[in-house]
Design a protein around this motif. Structure first.
Motif, PDB file in Angstrom:
ATOM      1  N   PRO A  68      85.241  55.647  14.565  1.00 59.18           N
ATOM      2  CA  PRO A  68      86.435  55.226  16.083  1.00 59.18           C
ATOM      3  C   PRO A  68      87.933  54.683  15.589  1.00 59.18           C
ATOM      4  O   PRO A  68      88.895  56.027  16.154  1.00 59.18           O
ATOM      5  CB  PRO A  68      86.302  54.345  17.162  1.00 59.18           C
ATOM      6  CG  PRO A  68      84.940  53.848  16.472  1.00 59.18           C
ATOM      7  CD  PRO A  68      84.967  54.773  15.530  1.00 59.18           C
ATOM      8  N   VAL A  69      87.868  54.069  14.801  1.00 60.80           N
ATOM      9  CA  VAL A  69      89.326  54.187  13.809  1.00 60.80           C
ATOM     10  C   VAL A  69      89.473  55.584  12.917  1.00 60.80           C
ATOM     11  O   VAL A  69      90.721  55.880  13.008  1.00 60.80           O
ATOM     12  CB  VAL A  69      88.985  53.316  12.996  1.00 60.80           C
ATOM     13  CG1 VAL A  69      90.199  53.185  11.850  1.00 60.80           C
ATOM     14  CG2 VAL A  69      88.446  51.429  13.854  1.00 60.80           C
ATOM     15  N   LEU A 143      88.841  50.435  21.596  1.00 55.10           N
ATOM     16  CA  LEU A 143      88.681  51.424  20.877  1.00 55.10           C
ATOM     17  C   LEU A 143      87.026  51.411  20.246  1.00 55.10           C
ATOM     18  O   LEU A 143      86.637  50.794  20.753  1.00 55.10           O
ATOM     19  CB  LEU A 143      88.903  51.129  19.067  1.00 55.10           C
ATOM     20  CG  LEU A 143      89.449  51.919  18.190  1.00 55.10           C
ATOM     21  CD1 LEU A 143      89.496  52.939  18.810  1.00 55.10           C
ATOM     22  CD2 LEU A 143      90.113  51.270  17.534  1.00 55.10           C
ATOM     23  N   GLU A 355      83.695  52.228   7.561  1.00 56.91           N
ATOM     24  CA  GLU A 355      82.863  53.269   8.215  1.00 56.91           C
ATOM     25  C   GLU A 355      82.777  54.967   8.000  1.00 56.91           C
ATOM     26  O   GLU A 355      82.011  56.032   8.190  1.00 56.91           O
ATOM     27  CB  GLU A 355      82.384  52.487   9.594  1.00 56.91           C
ATOM     28  CG  GLU A 355      81.723  51.432   9.682  1.00 56.91           C
ATOM     29  CD  GLU A 355      81.646  51.380  11.055  1.00 56.91           C
ATOM     30  OE1 GLU A 355      81.488  52.032  11.956  1.00 56.91           O
ATOM     31  OE2 GLU A 355      80.630  50.656  11.226  1.00 56.91           O
TER      32      GLU A 355
END
Lengths: 380, 353
Positions: A68-69, A143, A355
């Motif tokens: 998601p980042v 987030l 990630e």
């Protein structure tokens, strides 16, 4: 360590790898099999344990968009910085997001310049900060995929129940299904199967993936995160492919119930509604791929409570995050990988989070990199 | 500490706090130095109350043929944590920085920066802990300095210690001396200190029964050198952890450090916390862990000597030095896969999902 070591047992791994090797040998194809792991947690494990190096050479993992980042557009990071720089705001965030570069600066830089940015481990922590600081505005940077939606939803519900006035959420939650669909629809994609995200599925269950098999004829195996989980899932995918089947299978049954978590889904339903579209870094705008707070919770919505720049910022031209995210190129094939873009000076967000495919490859994967370049040469 | 201390009503002295006059250079400061520091550190060099400690060179020459000199600052938060406190850390840290050169640590300095309002009782506790640590390590604190800064200009208390020691003739330990074929040894569990501090800060909402590993390593180094005088490299794995030390060795010597993930001693509790938070024990700070690179010919003897010492009971051989890829650290997982273990960029930040 119980419930972890069992899933890292080398002897079992060797047995699985032998079975994978047998199935892979039966594959009659011109190009290698492309399997996409959707989730960033899988990407991290694959690099951490060197799984690509031990897989047969005709199986390649493609690292999907599930961090998601990494898919957060730069304009949203700028909005975070603007919120954090608001004099009365305490801006709370998960640690990963602190270093993501905005167009001007990251949250970490904003903090160094005096903004009150605090790292939290859950939205509950942010709510506690709000309770403890009634004179300040506390904003939580929400987030993540479906995995992190329920805790945000429950925190908003609790804030409403307690009548807390100084707490709001900057909502950047995204949904996995429209994203997988967008990837499958894009013309430059050649995928043969998916490792489905374990934690997302724990919330949404296995039914939402059925269309991938029905419409796109691609098998999907919901997978856990330990190395044996991943090897087992690759084995199950290969088995489906060699037997000509195409199904949704659940390898992560110890955590993922087929029906998902109905209580969590209910809380999510109560608090969030789908946005018409949401901007993804590298992938562009995807219909119905993000959520926002429902009107009934508008007072907890930071986008309503504060005025935000809300600008669309293009990624640096040299950045090929989009192509990497879609699996069209490997991280190391990006023009700036390891040169202009490194974990120390990330240009693209894939280099920021552990990630992200690029950071994972840079940190852990240079062994894989050496092998990847050899393979490329062999093929040429 | 006797139980009766806790039961007694708090006296004025117990509630006394440091104020700016304690750093003024006047009588209040002298009283503080006499009352707190001199009595705890009691030794002739300090008691002379000159502006410097005077050490006969002959004393140093008996212990070795080179001087080792090191300096370090201590700013740990919280000041008191499971398994230790900042005072003990400030002594052990500097003793260990000397010890890993092979030196016999001898003399330390102690600079203290105090924030106005700091509780005198806490200062006393920290200084007494330093005295105990110095005694345990066999060193003397022979010179010192105290400053007080206004509230907000420092966080409670900082300590700065420098140390000197003598390196015995013939001991040649340097990061650049690692050679292919050498063995990599560590003396015990990694990650305890990092996790103890993380937990003591209280923002984890996790109860972890882990104590800091802060301890002097000079005794262990002595035992190691007795068993294997040709030790090639030695370093304590403090900030940046085991991964950072191995990278430093690999870079300096132009060799590869290759180790087995399964061979690294890590407590289950530390692994558990790391799994939950997405952190890597290889990067946790330690305060009582050293990494030794020794020639294969004396590796088994070295390991046995370490295991026979209390600070090395969990010692393990974790891998070996190879030629390629030069300048890199490679970790082998049980699956036959390997990965490069790099230095960390910035802080270790937890994953979110």
């Amino acid at each position: 360590m119980k419930f972890i070591d069992e899933f890292r047992d080398p002897a079992k791994a060797r047995a699985l790898l032998a079975s994978i090797g047998n199935l892979a040998a039966q594959l009659q194809r011109e190009r290698p099999l492309h399997l996409m792991e959707v989730c960033g947690g899988h990407t991290h494990s694959i690099f951490r344990y060197g799984i690509e190096q031990v897989l047969p050479r005709n199986i390649e993992m493609v690292h999907g968009p599930g961090c998601p980042v990494c898919v957060l557009p730069m304009g949203r990071v700028d909005d975070c910085v603007a919120l954090a720089e608001h004099p009365n705001v305490i801006f709370t965030t998960f640690g990963d997001a602190m270093r993501v570069p905005g167009s001007r600066k990251s949250l970490l830089q904003a903090r160094a310049e005096g903004a009150d940015v605090r790292m939290v481990y859950s939205p509950e922590d942010a709510l506690k900060i709000a309770r403890d600081n009634p004179g300040r505005e506390v904003v939580f940077f929400a987030l993540g995929f479906e995995t992190t939606m329920p805790p945000t939803a429950l925190t908003v519900l609790r804030a409403a129940e307690e009548g807390i006035e100084n707490f709001s959420v900057f909502c950047n939650h995204i949904t996995i299904i429209p994203t997988i669909k967008a990837i499958l629809d894009s013309p430059d994609i050649r995928l043969d199967g998916f490792l489905g995200p374990g934690h997302v599925s724990m919330v949404i269950g296995s039914a939402p993936y059925e269309f991938i098999c029905r419409h796109y004829r691609k098998p999907l195996v919901i997978s856990g995160f330990e190395p044996l989980d991943i090897l087992h899932s690759v084995y199950l995918l290969l088995k489906q492919i060699t037997e000509g089947r195409c199904e949704v299978e659940n390898q992560y049954r110890r955590v993922v119930p087929d029906a998902g978590n109905t209580a969590a889904l209910e809380a999510v339903q109560r608090v969030f509604e789908l946005r018409e579209f949401f901007e993804w870094r590298g992938l562009g705008s995807i219909d119905h791929s993000g959520v926002r707070l429902r009107g009934a919770f508008a007072r907890f919505d930071a986008e309503k409570r504060f005025s935000l720049p809300n600008l669309k910022i293009a990624d640096p031209k040299s950045c090929q995050c989009g192509e990497v995210l879609k699996g069209a190129i490997k991280p190391w094939q990006c023009k700036v990988f390891g040169t202009a873009c490194t974990p120390k000076t990330p240009l693209g967000s894939l280099m920021v989070s552990s990630e992200g495919a690029c950071a994972a490859m840079h940190n852990y994967g240079r062994m894989d990199l050496i092998r990847a370049r050899e393979l490329q040469k062999e093929r040429e | 500490m006797s139980d009766t201390t806790a039961e007694r009503p708090r006296s004025a002295a117990q509630e006394a706090r440091i104020d700016l006059s304690h750093g003024s250079g006047g009588r209040a400061m002298r009283d503080l130095v006499n009352d707190v520091f001199l009595s705890a550190f009691a030794n002739p060099a300090l008691a002379a109350l000159e502006d410097q400690a005077r050490i006969p060179l002959a004393d140093l020459c008996v212990a070795g043929d080179r001087l080792a000199f090191t300096t370090d600052s201590y700013v740990v938060d919280p000041l008191f944590f499971p398994g230790g406190d900042i005072g003990e850390l400030a002594v052990n840290g500097t003793v260990n920085d000397l010890a890993v050169s092979g030196a016999v640590p001898l003399y330390l300095s102690c600079g203290v920066i105090l924030e106005e309002g700091f509780a005198l009782a806490d200062l006393r506790r920290i200084v007494e802990s330093m005295a105990r640590a110095a005694e345990a390590a066999g060193v003397q604190i022979v010179t010192g300095d105290t400053k007080v800064v206004p509230k907000g200009a420092a966080d409670k208390l900082f300590i700065h210690t420098s140390g000197v020691g003598a390196i015995p003739a013939g001991v040649e330990i340097a990061a650049g001396r690692a050679r292919p074929g050498d063995r990599i040894l560590v003396n015990g569990f990694i990650g305890d200190h990092g996790v103890a501090i993380l937990a003591a800060r209280g923002d984890l909402a996790l109860q972890v029964p882990i104590e800091s590993d802060t301890r002097p390593l000079n005794g262990l180094v002595r035992a190691l050198l007795d068993a294997c005088p040709q030790v090639h490299c030695l370093r304590d794995a403090t900030r940046g952890g085991l991964a950072t030390v191995l990278n430093e060795f690999a870079e300096s010597a132009g060799v590869c450090m290759e180790f087995e993930e399964a061979a690294i001693p890590v407590r289950d509790e530390v692994r558990g916390v790391s799994e939950i938070l997405g952190l890597d024990p290889l990067y946790y700070a330690n305060e009582g862990v050293l990494v030794a690179i020794v020639p294969e010919s004396c590796a088994d003897r070295a390991l046995a000597a370490m295991r026979a010492h209390p600070a090395g009971a969990q010692a393990a051989s974790i891998g070996e030095v190879t030629a390629e890829p030069a300048g890199r650290v490679v970790m082998r997982s049980g699956f036959g896969g390997g990965r490069i273990v790099d230095m960390l960029i910035g802080e270790q930040l937890p994953r979110i999902c």
